[in-house]
Design an enzyme around this catalytic site. Sequence first.
Site, PDB file in Angstrom:
ATOM      1  N   THR A 223      27.794  42.999  31.280  1.00 31.63           N
ATOM      2  CA  THR A 223      26.862  42.828  29.959  1.00 31.63           C
ATOM      3  C   THR A 223      25.935  41.566  30.073  1.00 31.63           C
ATOM      4  OG1 THR A 223      28.833  43.704  28.807  1.00 31.63           O
ATOM      5  CG2 THR A 223      27.452  42.553  27.592  1.00 31.63           C
TER       6      THR A 223
ATOM      7  N   GLY B 108      40.370  40.124  19.177  1.00 31.11           N
ATOM      8  CA  GLY B 108      40.504  39.264  20.321  1.00 31.11           C
ATOM      9  C   GLY B 108      39.699  40.083  21.566  1.00 31.11           C
TER      10      GLY B 108
ATOM     11  N   ASN C 216      28.965  46.320  20.244  1.00 26.58           N
ATOM     12  CA  ASN C 216      30.190  45.289  19.978  1.00 26.58           C
ATOM     13  C   ASN C 216      30.114  44.372  19.014  1.00 26.58           C
ATOM     14  OD1 ASN C 216      31.212  46.347  22.345  1.00 26.58           O
ATOM     15  ND2 ASN C 216      31.434  44.570  23.601  1.00 26.58           N
TER      16      ASN C 216
ATOM     17  N   LYS D 235      45.960  43.550  23.022  1.00 25.66           N
ATOM     18  CA  LYS D 235      46.316  44.991  22.357  1.00 25.66           C
ATOM     19  C   LYS D 235      47.166  45.489  23.135  1.00 25.66           C
ATOM     20  CE  LYS D 235      42.919  48.187  23.571  1.00 25.66           C
ATOM     21  NZ  LYS D 235      41.680  48.464  23.606  1.00 25.66           N
TER      22      LYS D 235
ATOM     23  N   LYS E  61      42.158  41.183  46.857  1.00 24.12           N
ATOM     24  CA  LYS E  61      41.701  42.194  45.899  1.00 24.12           C
ATOM     25  C   LYS E  61      41.555  43.417  46.881  1.00 24.12           C
ATOM     26  CE  LYS E  61      40.128  40.673  41.538  1.00 24.12           C
ATOM     27  NZ  LYS E  61      38.534  40.743  40.901  1.00 24.12           N
TER      28      LYS E  61
ATOM     29  N   ASP F 198      34.030  43.671  46.881  1.00 24.05           N
ATOM     30  CA  ASP F 198      34.419  42.409  46.106  1.00 24.05           C
ATOM     31  C   ASP F 198      34.381  41.451  47.186  1.00 24.05           C
ATOM     32  OD1 ASP F 198      35.882  42.119  43.271  1.00 24.05           O
ATOM     33  OD2 ASP F 198      36.003  40.409  44.496  1.00 24.05           O
TER      34      ASP F 198
ATOM     35  N   CYS G 249      35.910  40.741  25.264  1.00 21.91           N
ATOM     36  CA  CYS G 249      34.385  41.438  24.749  1.00 21.91           C
ATOM     37  C   CYS G 249      33.874  40.890  23.546  1.00 21.91           C
ATOM     38  CB  CYS G 249      34.609  42.884  24.920  1.00 21.91           C
ATOM     39  SG  CYS G 249      35.055  43.322  26.708  1.00 21.91           S
TER      40      CYS G 249
ATOM     41  N   ARG H  89      43.464  37.594  27.050  1.00 19.07           N
ATOM     42  CA  ARG H  89      42.064  36.791  26.578  1.00 19.07           C
ATOM     43  C   ARG H  89      41.875  36.915  25.213  1.00 19.07           C
ATOM     44  NH1 ARG H  89      38.188  38.801  31.222  1.00 19.07           N
ATOM     45  NH2 ARG H  89      39.611  40.798  31.069  1.00 19.07           N
TER      46      ARG H  89
END
Length: 438
Positions: A121, A255, A206, A318, A35, A30, A258, A325
């Site tokens: 994606t 939500g 999705n 969730k 990170k 990265d 994705c 997000r």
Amino acid sequence: MHVVVIGTGFVGVVTAAVFASFGNQVTGLDIDPQKITKLSQGEVPFHEPQLTEMLQAQLGQGNLHFTTEYAEAIPAAEVIMVAVGTPSAPDGNADLTYVHKACESLAPYLQPGAIVCIKSTVPPGSFTEISKKMKALTDTPFVLASLPEFLREGSAVNDTLHPDRLVIGCTDPTAIETLKQLHEPFQAPLVVVRPESAQMGKYSANAYLAQRITFINQIADLCEENGADVEEVTHVIGYDKRIGNHYWYPGLGYGGSCFPKDVKELAAYSRSVGQGYNLFNKIDELNENRIFIKMKEYEQLVGGWEGKRVAVLGLSFKPHTDDLRVAPSTKVIPHLLHEGAQVLAYDPLAIPAFQQWLGQPEGLEYASSVAAACTEADVILLLIEWPELIEYPYGDLPDRTNGQPRWMIDTRNQLDPQQFTSEMWQYKSTGRTYDRER
Ligand code: UGA
């Protein structure tokens, strides 16, 4: 096998740790040094169950390393997985800047025959563009493949270890064999298709799940009009093997990072190829508007939000994550504050993230427990099915001091309505009959 995973978001870190756990030599790469320092010390910079343990075990066994240097990681790599973010651009298309940057950075260091797999994606059509850009930067022969990801946040490690299927989007026979070998320990069905189909398959899965949620939400709303109960309706339809009995929870809409993004991108892609009149626009529109339609309905039920004390339970999108997000809370709480309610917000994990996102506006308090949020509340809005929130014995809460019943709005039908049969409660679910029958 030597594997490099580029991008250390939740897909990247989970992928790196899982492939390391199968005995591969994995490097996580990265460009963010902070990170990389954290990950090298065994610290996961976001919440994902089981991941810290797995990361620390693999670092300890020497199968997993982290770096910021392409020159260090790529030359030894047989398989490179690009798992960087693809945020939505303002026009609804996927922004592929990070994918292109990663591919351009790795291209000069490739060893002959290396396989570069796109895990991010990316919309159908972008494959050719990525390949062209990379070929302009290196004469080394390499294979470009598509390896879409189907894991869910909150259960990412388990989903990765036990996938329903693994998709290899590739047309090169040698690379297909290498990728099959790499994926053998999963003991899951391997679907080998052309890269374009792999990418289209990811969007289709999705978008299909998103439309399924939109569909059951519409059915739930109709049930409220005619005495049917959506939980019974899903039993009726679920016995049909073509339909199935899972993934049918209604609520305030889908939500997360994705579904909303992928449906918008599929709509944008459809428009870009002259198919502006499509299903995906409608799914997106219905989902975008759903929370406000339901909040209006609840407002009428509770007699207006102005001056009401409202406990909002569940801030993440969730359970088992602190990811905000497209979480319902990010629309519900600003709406309640705008309408003059006093909000008491509680979440088992996501309060710091929410505080960072919205701060401490007037009218909003963060509670330290379910009880602290609910005891003084006139209305309780249960948004997310965290175990702590659905197992709480709400029936034991003291009655409101003004002698009026308290509202429980169970947006995802997670609670036993029998808890709310006393005169001191009013219960509202989504698409069920209890409230009407009392
Ligand atoms: C989703 C897909 O499920 C994964 O297969 C995919 O890999 C991932 O997107 C991705 O593209 O990276 P995720 O967003 O983590 O995973 O979460 P889900 O559990 O699928 O939930 C998405 C949204 O749908 C949530 O808001 C959830 O509350 C909602 N949902 C889910 C419902 O409203 N009803 C349901 O029955 C199920």
